[in-house]
Design an enzyme around this catalytic site. Structure first.
Site, mmCIF file in Angstrom:
data_model
loop_
_atom_site.group_PDB
_atom_site.id
_atom_site.type_symbol
_atom_site.label_atom_id
_atom_site.label_comp_id
_atom_site.label_asym_id
_atom_site.label_seq_id
_atom_site.Cartn_x
_atom_site.Cartn_y
_atom_site.Cartn_z
ATOM 1 N N HIS A 103 0.819 -1.213 0.000
ATOM 2 C CA HIS A 103 0.000 0.000 0.000
ATOM 3 C C HIS A 103 0.859 1.273 0.000
ATOM 4 O O HIS A 103 0.337 2.374 -0.234
ATOM 5 C CB HIS A 103 -0.940 0.000 1.211
ATOM 6 C CG HIS A 103 -2.181 0.797 1.001
ATOM 7 N ND1 HIS A 103 -2.469 1.429 -0.186
ATOM 8 C CD2 HIS A 103 -3.227 1.065 1.830
ATOM 9 C CE1 HIS A 103 -3.619 2.056 -0.096
ATOM 10 N NE2 HIS A 103 -4.106 1.854 1.128
ATOM 11 N N ASP B 208 -2.163 2.236 -4.640
ATOM 12 C CA ASP B 208 -3.393 2.681 -3.987
ATOM 13 C C ASP B 208 -4.497 1.654 -4.169
ATOM 14 O O ASP B 208 -4.420 0.763 -5.027
ATOM 15 C CB ASP B 208 -3.840 4.034 -4.552
ATOM 16 C CG ASP B 208 -2.842 5.147 -4.233
ATOM 17 O OD1 ASP B 208 -2.172 5.035 -3.181
ATOM 18 O OD2 ASP B 208 -2.721 6.089 -5.036
#
Length: 475
Positions: free
Chosen positions: A446, A450
């Protein structure tokens, strides 16, 4: 062939005479533990009274030709009366009858390994390139092969030793002379069992009689030790009962390496997993209709993995950030697609790589996967076949897994998890019908990817698998 080293000096008669004369020192090599007592000679060629000279040496063995080998070092200020001894281990000794089986080169990223298993016993006959031992590394298992056909005289290394490339493991006798198979003990046998079968010799009996007075005094010392009180346990130390039916086994190097890499992945990446489900009806129908024709033309079965590899290639092209990786403060975008396929083996998890998967068709993907899977299971896969990779596919469905969260394989940024196919009631056209469904999972870093890109990536895989015609139309 260079016989004598001559160096000409322009100025001075003394220097000219130096270049015309040479010292030829011949002396038998001193027998050591690393050099046999065979007739060997060392030749040292030096210009007299010169500051530096090159040093040549060679071994003269019966029946062998004479070759000079240059040593990369300079010898300075040596007098004519000085004879220098050079210790070197020849590959063949005893008139070329004995050869050494050594640890082979194991790859750039592997510096050592553990001698896991001896495949042969002293006295066994071996052929050329026949495996005699196995070296376990952090990634793969490598065989130590016999360089010549002959009989194993003895093993220099034992199981559990840490060895490096070039380390001598065994000595092979090409003729089999001087090898006594009775005196050697197999790795699985205990020495105490063989020694118990041998009758004691008269010399051993005399030694035992001489040692008897010394043995009688030993119990006196033991009694004094027993009289000392045992150490008291602290009040906070738990007194655990003895544990039964347990055994302690050391971890293999491959298992330790896998554990370290997976833990580093958890500590480094910001792991997040997103899920989706795929209707496998069309892909399974395509497979059943063309499986016989596919085998006749390409010689390999059409599986489901090739469909997911092609779908992953399409998704990686649509979302190139998933194919990238963080390196310090930079992002490295890869313009190639090397897909790693996780394969579970009895010794641990290995991840062979499909090179340039974006340039492969269905048949090439299936053939490459089958070849790599066989090598991984047999333990013959090489380091180069597992190095690299920009994206990983793990198929836990072959073991019956319904749902999981896979862990990223560093230095990649995402991994796709496939699972088992289960018939579930689905609504299609307003009707409830049974459909073969599969849950798929994407674990991603992450920090780099995204949630939107991750969901789009997984949705692209779902669309391509459910309708493989998208690959032909590129839509």
């Amino acid at each position: 062939m260079l016989g004598v080293l001559r160096r000409k000096v322009a100025s001075g008669a003394s220097s000219a005479s130096c270049s015309r004369k040479s010292m030829h020192a011949v002396r038998p090599a001193v027998p050591t533990s690393r050099i046999s007592s065979a007739a060997t000679e060392e030749i040292l060629l030096l210009p007299r009274q010169c500051g530096h000279a090159r040093h040549f040496s060679h071994l003269v063995l019966p029946g062998c030709s004479m070759n000079l080998r240059q040593e990369r070092r300079a010898v300075g200020n040596l007098h004519s009366s000085l004879t220098q001894q050079i210790c070197s281990r020849p590959f063949c000794s005893n008139s070329g009858d004995l050869v050494d089986a050594v640890v082979p080169y194991m790859g750039e990223s592997i510096s050592d390994g553990t001698l896991a298993k001896l495949l042969k016993n002293p006295g066994d006959k071996v052929e050329v390139d026949e495996p005699i031992a196995q070296i376990e590394t952090d990634k793969v298992t490598i065989d130590v092969t016999s360089p010549e056909a002959g009989v194993i005289q003895k093993f220099v290394a034992k199981e559990g030793d840490t060895v490096e490339p070039g380390y001598k493991v065994a000595i092979i006798s090409k003729s089999g002379e001087g090898v006594d198979t009775v005196d050697h003990v197999a790795p699985s046998e205990k020495p105490s069992e063989k020694e118990a079968l041998k009758p004691p010799s008269p010399i051993q009996e005399k030694k035992e009689e001489e040692m008897k007075p010394k043995v009688e005094t030993a119990p006196v010392k033991e009694k004094s030790k027993e009289t000392s009180p045992p150490p008291k346990r602290s009040a906070t130390e738990p007194q655990l009962p003895p544990k039964e039916r347990e055994r302690r086994v050391p971890m293999t190097r491959l298992r330790k390496r896998v554990a370290t890499r997976l833990k580093d992945s958890q500590n480094t990446f910001a792991l997040l997993t997103t899920f989706n489900e795929v209707d496998m009806t069309n892909l399974m129908k395509l497979r059943s209709e063309y499986k016989d024709t596919f085998v006749e033309k390409h010689g390999v079965k059409l599986g489901l993995m090739s469909g997911f590899v092609k779908a992953s290639v399409s998704a990686l092209k649509n979302q190139p950030i998933v194919n990238a990786v963080i390196d310090g403060d930079d992002i490295i975008y890869r313009d190639y697609v090397d897909i790693s396929i996780a394969v579970g083996t009895p010794k641990g998890l290995v991840v062979p790589v499909l090179r340039n998967a974006d340039q492969m068709n269905f048949a090439e993907i299936e053939k490459t996967i089958n070849e790599l899977a066989k090598k991984a299971t047999n333990g013959t896969i090489s380091i180069d076949e597992m190095a690299g990779g920009s994206f990983t596919i793990s198929n836990g469905g072959v073991y019956g897994s319904l749902l999981s969260t896979p862990i990223i394989n560093p230095p990649q940024s995402a991994i796709l998890g496939m699972h088992s196919i289960v018939n579930r009631p689905m609504v299609v056209g307003g009707d409830i019908v049974p459909r073969p469904m599969m849950y798929i999972a994407l674990t991603y870093d992450h920090r780099l990817i995204d949630g939107r890109e991750a969901v789009y990536f997984l949705r692209r895989i779902k669309d391509v698998v459910e309708d493989p015609r998208r690959l032909l139309l590129d839509v």
